[in-house]
Design a protein around this motif. Structure first.
Motif, PDB file in Angstrom:
ATOM      1  N   GLY A  81       0.825  -1.193   0.000  1.00  0.00           N
ATOM      2  CA  GLY A  81       0.000   0.000   0.000  1.00  0.00           C
ATOM      3  C   GLY A  81       0.859   1.242   0.000  1.00  0.00           C
ATOM      4  O   GLY A  81       2.082   1.199  -0.078  1.00  0.00           O
ATOM      5  N   GLY A  82       0.216   2.347   0.081  1.00  0.00           N
ATOM      6  CA  GLY A  82       0.937   3.613   0.097  1.00  0.00           C
ATOM      7  C   GLY A  82       0.102   4.675   0.760  1.00  0.00           C
ATOM      8  O   GLY A  82      -1.101   4.523   0.954  1.00  0.00           O
ATOM      9  N   GLY A  83       0.729   5.741   1.095  1.00  0.00           N
ATOM     10  CA  GLY A  83      -0.006   6.835   1.731  1.00  0.00           C
ATOM     11  C   GLY A  83      -0.562   6.411   3.068  1.00  0.00           C
ATOM     12  O   GLY A  83       0.140   5.880   3.912  1.00  0.00           O
ATOM     13  N   ARG A  84      -1.836   6.601   3.254  1.00  0.00           N
ATOM     14  CA  ARG A  84      -2.489   6.285   4.525  1.00  0.00           C
ATOM     15  C   ARG A  84      -3.008   4.856   4.589  1.00  0.00           C
ATOM     16  O   ARG A  84      -3.468   4.418   5.630  1.00  0.00           O
ATOM     17  N   THR A  85      -2.973   4.157   3.472  1.00  0.00           N
ATOM     18  CA  THR A  85      -3.514   2.811   3.425  1.00  0.00           C
ATOM     19  C   THR A  85      -2.393   1.780   3.480  1.00  0.00           C
ATOM     20  O   THR A  85      -1.443   1.854   2.716  1.00  0.00           O
ATOM     21  N   VAL A  86      -2.522   0.856   4.383  1.00  0.00           N
ATOM     22  CA  VAL A  86      -1.564  -0.247   4.484  1.00  0.00           C
ATOM     23  C   VAL A  86      -2.348  -1.540   4.290  1.00  0.00           C
ATOM     24  O   VAL A  86      -3.384  -1.752   4.921  1.00  0.00           O
ATOM     25  N   THR A  87      -1.852  -2.388   3.403  1.00  0.00           N
ATOM     26  CA  THR A  87      -2.488  -3.674   3.180  1.00  0.00           C
ATOM     27  C   THR A  87      -1.509  -4.771   3.593  1.00  0.00           C
ATOM     28  O   THR A  87      -0.300  -4.591   3.543  1.00  0.00           O
ATOM     29  N   THR A  88      -2.066  -5.879   4.007  1.00  0.00           N
ATOM     30  CA  THR A  88      -1.233  -7.026   4.346  1.00  0.00           C
ATOM     31  C   THR A  88      -1.659  -8.209   3.487  1.00  0.00           C
ATOM     32  O   THR A  88      -2.845  -8.387   3.212  1.00  0.00           O
ATOM     33  N   THR A  89      -0.683  -8.988   3.084  1.00  0.00           N
ATOM     34  CA  THR A  89      -0.933 -10.195   2.325  1.00  0.00           C
ATOM     35  C   THR A  89      -0.147 -11.317   2.980  1.00  0.00           C
ATOM     36  O   THR A  89       1.052 -11.175   3.229  1.00  0.00           O
ATOM     37  N   THR A  90      -0.812 -12.410   3.257  1.00  0.00           N
ATOM     38  CA  THR A  90      -0.131 -13.573   3.813  1.00  0.00           C
ATOM     39  C   THR A  90      -0.106 -14.656   2.747  1.00  0.00           C
ATOM     40  O   THR A  90      -1.128 -14.960   2.139  1.00  0.00           O
ATOM     41  N   SER A  91       1.075 -15.210   2.518  1.00  0.00           N
ATOM     42  CA  SER A  91       1.231 -16.314   1.580  1.00  0.00           C
ATOM     43  C   SER A  91       1.524 -17.578   2.376  1.00  0.00           C
ATOM     44  O   SER A  91       2.221 -17.535   3.403  1.00  0.00           O
ATOM     45  N   TYR A  92       1.001 -18.713   1.894  1.00  0.00           N
ATOM     46  CA  TYR A  92       1.156 -19.983   2.587  1.00  0.00           C
ATOM     47  C   TYR A  92       1.805 -21.007   1.660  1.00  0.00           C
ATOM     48  O   TYR A  92       1.486 -21.067   0.480  1.00  0.00           O
ATOM     49  N   PHE A 121      -2.937 -28.613  -2.859  1.00  0.00           N
ATOM     50  CA  PHE A 121      -4.220 -29.221  -2.560  1.00  0.00           C
ATOM     51  C   PHE A 121      -5.242 -28.761  -3.583  1.00  0.00           C
ATOM     52  O   PHE A 121      -5.378 -27.574  -3.845  1.00  0.00           O
ATOM     53  N   ASP A 122      -5.949 -29.729  -4.164  1.00  0.00           N
ATOM     54  CA  ASP A 122      -6.958 -29.395  -5.157  1.00  0.00           C
ATOM     55  C   ASP A 122      -8.134 -30.342  -4.984  1.00  0.00           C
ATOM     56  O   ASP A 122      -8.015 -31.536  -5.295  1.00  0.00           O
ATOM     57  N   ASP A 164      -9.843 -23.553   7.352  1.00  0.00           N
ATOM     58  CA  ASP A 164     -10.236 -22.774   6.192  1.00  0.00           C
ATOM     59  C   ASP A 164      -9.356 -23.208   5.028  1.00  0.00           C
ATOM     60  O   ASP A 164      -8.603 -24.175   5.153  1.00  0.00           O
ATOM     61  N   LYS A 165      -9.410 -22.484   3.921  1.00  0.00           N
ATOM     62  CA  LYS A 165      -8.622 -22.903   2.751  1.00  0.00           C
ATOM     63  C   LYS A 165      -7.118 -22.773   2.988  1.00  0.00           C
ATOM     64  O   LYS A 165      -6.326 -23.362   2.267  1.00  0.00           O
ATOM     65  N   TYR A 166      -6.715 -22.029   3.984  1.00  0.00           N
ATOM     66  CA  TYR A 166      -5.295 -21.860   4.282  1.00  0.00           C
ATOM     67  C   TYR A 166      -4.775 -22.928   5.249  1.00  0.00           C
ATOM     68  O   TYR A 166      -3.571 -23.030   5.464  1.00  0.00           O
ATOM     69  N   HIS A 167      -5.664 -23.678   5.841  1.00  0.00           N
ATOM     70  CA  HIS A 167      -5.315 -24.766   6.759  1.00  0.00           C
ATOM     71  C   HIS A 167      -6.068 -26.001   6.273  1.00  0.00           C
ATOM     72  O   HIS A 167      -7.124 -26.347   6.816  1.00  0.00           O
TER      73      HIS A 167
END
Length: 195
Positions: A68-79, A98-99, A149-152
């Motif tokens: 992100g930039g400015g006042r916005t911060v985003t987070t992304t988690t990869s597994y 997994f499929d 969930d789909k990440y676990h």
């Protein structure tokens, strides 16, 4: 009237807790001898040279990226998910995907103690560093994995394997760090950042 709402609220929380607890207990029970746990063992035997001589476990890796930039911060988690094969001084990671309930795997990645510049073992995880002391990855091998969930995506209970991985990690850390003259991991990390 307020007391009635409080009683209803407390009852709702208790019922919700019981439902969650029952689901976790069922998932843990399923994971003790799950087909997924056996599949991980089978993958190690197939994908890793002399795979039957290694302890097999399920492992994960997560990375968190801020953007992100400015006042916005985003987070992304990869597994990432792995069939982990280990024995003294030797580690293989077999990538898993997994499929629709099926588990497939890729080519194994090998990390021998001679390939590493530093290692850090803590409860449940092992961080590997290259010869320049740059972090390669942090690998988690924990006793309880439940489908949340789909990440676990798996139900795998592996208490013995997690304990064995903890011992393996501590031994690998000692061997790698001694061979590379590392006596203080924090200082070595700081030195690597300066480079």
């Amino acid at each position: 009237m307020n007391a009635t709402y409080i009683i209803i609220g407390v009852a709702a929380v208790v019922v919700l807790f019981i439902i969650v607890w029952v689901k976790i207990s069922i998932d843990e029970k399923k994971g003790e001898n799950s087909g997924e746990k056996q599949k991980v063992k089978d993958i190690v035997k197939k994908a890793v040279p002399n795979g039957e001589s290694y302890t097999a476990a399920y492992g994960t890796r997560e990375t968190l990226a801020l953007g992100g930039g400015g006042r916005t911060v985003t987070t992304t988690t990869s597994y990432w998910y792995y069939a982990v094969a280990f024995k003294p001084g030797d580690l293989y990671l077999v990538p898993l995907s997994f499929d629709g309930g099926d588990i497939s795997y890729g080519e194994p990645v090998h990390y021998g103690k001679e390939d590493l510049g530093m290692a850090e073992a803590k409860n449940g995880y092992l961080t590997l560093f290259d010869k320049e002391r740059k972090e390669i990855m942090t690998l988690f091998v924990v006793a309880s994995n439940t489908k949340e969930d789909k990440y676990h995506p798996v139900n795998i209970q592996q208490k013995e394997e997690a304990e064995a991985f903890g011992q393996f990690s501590r031994n690998l850390m000692q061997e790698v760090n001694t061979a590379n003259g590392i006596t203080d991991i924090k200082a070595a990390k700081k030195d690597a950042k300066k480079k």
